[in-house]
Design a protein around this motif. Sequence first.
Motif, short mmCIF file in Angstrom:
data_model
loop_
_atom_site.label_atom_id
_atom_site.label_comp_id
_atom_site.label_asym_id
_atom_site.label_seq_id
_atom_site.Cartn_x
_atom_site.Cartn_y
_atom_site.Cartn_z
N ASP A 169 39.27 28.50 66.21
CA ASP A 169 39.37 29.73 66.84
C ASP A 169 38.81 30.31 65.98
N ILE A 170 37.27 31.22 66.23
CA ILE A 170 36.49 32.34 65.86
C ILE A 170 37.75 33.11 65.04
N GLU A 171 38.31 34.32 66.09
CA GLU A 171 38.97 35.05 65.95
C GLU A 171 39.52 35.23 65.10
N ARG A 172 40.52 34.35 65.12
CA ARG A 172 41.36 34.22 64.17
C ARG A 172 41.44 33.92 63.03
N ARG A 173 41.13 33.00 62.56
CA ARG A 173 40.22 32.44 61.47
C ARG A 173 38.95 33.98 60.74
N ARG A 174 37.96 33.96 61.39
CA ARG A 174 37.30 35.63 60.83
C ARG A 174 38.71 36.50 60.16
N SER A 175 39.50 36.67 61.24
CA SER A 175 40.91 37.98 61.12
C SER A 175 41.90 37.38 59.90
N LEU A 194 32.89 49.65 51.13
CA LEU A 194 31.43 50.54 51.47
C LEU A 194 31.34 49.93 50.80
N GLU A 195 31.23 49.52 49.87
CA GLU A 195 29.68 48.93 48.97
C GLU A 195 29.52 48.21 49.24
N ASP A 196 30.14 47.16 50.11
CA ASP A 196 29.76 46.16 50.58
C ASP A 196 29.37 44.76 49.99
N LEU A 197 30.93 44.66 48.79
CA LEU A 197 30.70 43.46 48.07
C LEU A 197 30.15 42.34 48.32
N PRO A 198 29.37 41.49 47.98
CA PRO A 198 29.29 39.87 48.81
C PRO A 198 31.11 39.02 48.02
N VAL A 199 31.11 38.19 49.25
CA VAL A 199 31.92 37.75 48.30
C VAL A 199 31.84 36.03 48.46
N SER A 224 32.66 41.55 51.48
CA SER A 224 33.09 43.28 51.78
C SER A 224 33.89 44.85 52.92
N GLY A 225 32.36 44.21 53.36
CA GLY A 225 32.43 45.56 54.65
C GLY A 225 33.12 44.73 55.64
N GLN A 226 33.00 43.51 55.80
CA GLN A 226 33.53 42.82 56.82
C GLN A 226 34.79 43.55 57.08
N LEU A 227 35.57 44.26 55.77
CA LEU A 227 36.76 44.47 55.64
C LEU A 227 36.62 45.70 56.69
N GLY A 228 36.49 46.04 56.81
CA GLY A 228 36.23 47.36 57.61
C GLY A 228 37.20 48.71 56.81
N ILE A 229 38.27 48.19 57.02
CA ILE A 229 39.62 49.25 56.24
C ILE A 229 40.95 48.53 56.16
N VAL A 230 40.76 48.78 54.93
CA VAL A 230 42.34 48.32 54.26
C VAL A 230 43.56 49.51 54.38
N LYS A 231 44.56 49.33 54.97
CA LYS A 231 45.51 50.37 54.76
C LYS A 231 46.90 49.72 54.94
N LEU A 232 47.69 50.38 53.48
CA LEU A 232 48.61 49.43 52.67
C LEU A 232 49.74 50.13 53.22
N LEU A 233 50.78 49.41 54.11
CA LEU A 233 51.85 50.52 54.70
C LEU A 233 53.10 51.12 53.96
N GLY A 234 52.97 49.78 52.47
CA GLY A 234 54.61 50.62 52.05
C GLY A 234 54.48 49.12 51.05
N GLU A 235 55.67 49.55 49.92
CA GLU A 235 55.81 49.18 48.29
C GLU A 235 57.66 48.71 48.80
N SER A 236 57.70 47.36 48.60
CA SER A 236 59.42 47.46 48.65
C SER A 236 59.75 46.60 47.55
N SER A 237 61.06 46.59 47.10
CA SER A 237 61.93 45.73 46.21
C SER A 237 61.66 43.72 47.05
N ILE A 238 61.97 42.56 46.73
CA ILE A 238 61.43 41.48 47.28
C ILE A 238 62.69 40.77 46.45
#
Length: 902
Positions: free
Chosen positions: A575-581, A643-648, A696-710
């Motif tokens: 399933d390509i969509e799932r894999r890409r995501s 944004l620099e669209d680095l190759p992976v 890296s450009g394919q990621l679009g945006i990365v949004k950190l939701l928060g941080e916690s102790s585990i």
Amino acid sequence: METAEIRRRWLTFFEEKGHTVVPSAPLPFDDPNLLFVAAGMVPFVPYFVGQETPKWSRATSVQKCVRTPDLEEVGKTSRHGTFFQMNGNFSFGDYFKDGAIAYAWELLTTPQPQGGYGLDPEKLWATVYEDDDEARGLWLELTDIPAERIVKRGRRDNYWHMGIAGPGGPSSEIFIDRGAEYGSDGGPAVDEDRFMEIWNLVFMQYELSAVRSKEDFDVRGPLPARNVDTGLGLERLASVLQGVDNLYEIDEVFPVLDKAAEMTGKTYGQNPSHVASESHPDDVRLRVVADHVRTSLMLIGDGVTPGNEGRGYVLRRMLRRAIRSMRLLGWQDAPSLPVLLPVSMARMSQSYPELRTDFARISQVAYAEEEAFRRTLASGTTILDTAVSRIPSDPAQGAREMSGAQAFALHDTYGFPIDLTLEMAAEQGVSVDEPGFRRLMAEQRNRAKADATSKKSAHGDTAVYRRVADALGRDVEFTGYDEVVSEGRVRGIIRDGANVDAAGTGDAIELVLDRTPFYAEGGGQLADGGRVELANGAVLEVRDVQKPISGLIVHRATVVFGEVTTGDVGNAEVDIERRRSISRAHTATHMVHKAIREALGETATQAGSENAPGRFRFDFTAQQALAPSVLSDVETRVNALLLEDLPVQAEVMTQEQARSLGAMALFGEKYGDAVRVVSVGDWAKELCGGTHAQRSGQLGIVKLLGESSIGSGVRRVEALVGADAYSFLAREHAIVGQLSEVLKVRSEELPERVSGILSRLRDAEREIAGARREKALAGAARLVDTARDIGGVTFVSHDADALAADDLRSLVLDVRSRLGNERSTVVAMAAAANGRPVVIAATNAAARDVGVKAGDLVRQAARALGGGGGGKDDLAQGGGTDPAKVSEALGAIEGVLRERHG
Ligand code: ATP
Ligand code: MG
């Protein structure tokens, strides 16, 4: 002779005899069924069971080992460490018993100036399996050991197998007689501390067809290629060659013991006996400290972090047991590891230099765990005191006992070790029902065991997978780095935990193909989904993909329609969509990892991760919470690099190359294995077997939701990637839009406006409460008029609606004082402020004289409210959960009075 020198001589000796020197594998091995490597042969198992072709015909190693079952022996025998090093020489179809025995004899007895260990031949003993006349003959022929020092033993002691069908064979062990001061005479069969086993030679010569237990198995026949596996305990030999009583006194361990003795002011070796089992308890504790500190150092060095299960739990136990032993030795006020761990590192880094270079990380993990344990001890003390204060004293007997259940709760909930509970309870004159505690512990262990078995069987029995792997004869080829559709052939079908030849519509099966693009869950990345379409038209839907044993990829699938038979060919389609995501999330994880290290330093190492479609979480070691500003810097940095669209790129290389490139996460790899390094531009380089975005450009945006102790010393960030990050931000934006519309301000003015509203609201609430109080208190006189008589007791009962508890109490006391002390008087009121019901009762002295107690009344009432409470005879308060039961609670008090006095 120093331990490092014994090790060096070993490797030189066998290298000169044509053995390839293989470095130690890391302690946590890649096999999930193994806790830790426990013997030198473990990394070679694939060669011994014929899964892989050996790269050499002779090999030698000094393997790091951890044996947790030996934990209880530490310090009480002279020869068991939890961590130890096993020197081994291995022959794969090359030399057999003759070579193994001759080499062992030569190395042990060659005088030290000539490069050997120079042991006195007169002191050596050998054991052989009772039917192994061949080995016995070779000992007589090739060495100076006389027949009376060759002991025959049965299967329990001298037969080796892996606990499953496969290779097996007799073993022969070498013992050294340490002399009369170490125990009784009579050979290894009589006293294993005096006659200490130093070297075990295993001769794999048979194929076993069934193994029912250590001693109960069937032999199918001889193996085509016979192998040798030997193991010599490096520390045991060091204790002999250094002339010390036990392996805690050798050069690699003793400095820690000595330091611990110095810190606690103890004199080690208080009992002159050489026999370990006769040691003073303090000596045993010092040995435990030295052993556990070293083992913890080695485990953390190999990437283990303290946790509540599996490997992490073993480490936690070691660390806590060391700290606890120091405490029992009298070291209470300051952390002990910052003193002890560097001592162990200084010794061990002579053979393992990475311990020094990694010490910042290692020590941080260890010290954080000690801090956490110290906090547990501190809060546990309060908890224990409370538990003790609740124990009713029985004046008839005078003895007070804490129940097993209480001790168990302390252990289970607060991690309070039982010996600590015993000790601290004793200080307060309280005994503990220890058998009761042990019973509960045993029950819990059984539950855990049942749990583990049921998890395993959901996975199927590994023997089923082993059969498929054997039939396949090689690893399943993973094509998924380059393709999302691959043609493959069905090589195994498992249904209901058994191998079957075919399956039909509706069947839930596990499917093995010879090649597949499906990524099996691993390395923190979730499994692919998709379908398999066979050439015969059958269609299967893949729900999950796992690697139950190394090299085998198993698709958990449902046959949607048609029939699948072993040998069928077809197309496996991911399933390509799932894999890409998922791949985008995985690349984002690497970038966040790198950015966090840039912000916090190299000690922030990965402790776990999960890469799912559109989101990920990343765990790493850190002492403190990540400040919001750091979190936002990390996020900004990562998004700038998108944004620099680095190759992976992924590249396979040797571990040395990877190290020189500065790749992260370089532990847990088996030596010699090629590694795959994934780089995002020239920036983040990490060892990884997962799938990734291309740029890296394919990621679009990365949004950190928060941080916690585990857990102690481990933090977690959670984040969204790509479309999921966008929808999240869009949703937040919409909410902000709605708020500004309702509040009629621009979005940047929202925080100020909301806090303004909140403070006005608080003022208003305060005013209302004040007014309510005044009104209620003003009503006291009227309440006096509502007094009734119940069998000679004046009783006032009142539902005060939403009055706060403090005000309710004032009102109760006011009414009681207005009623005076001429007649027995009880005042009871209840109210529910903010949905939490409260009931308060008060009695006057006359009422108490006739036996009416406020505490008793409130207990009855609080029960009606679904809660509890109590207090003194004159005034008591209780609470509960159900505000609808307020009048019922008051009714309960009235009921008690009527029953007693009406
Ligand atoms: P023992 O019966 O003394 O516990 P073992 O039979 O468990 O030993 P093997 O499994 O044969 O030992 O391991 C090979 C060698 O490794 C042993 O001869 C011994 O020298 C060493 N060894 C085993 N366990 C330990 C340990 N806990 N600490 C140090 N050395 C060990
Ligand atoms: Mg053992």
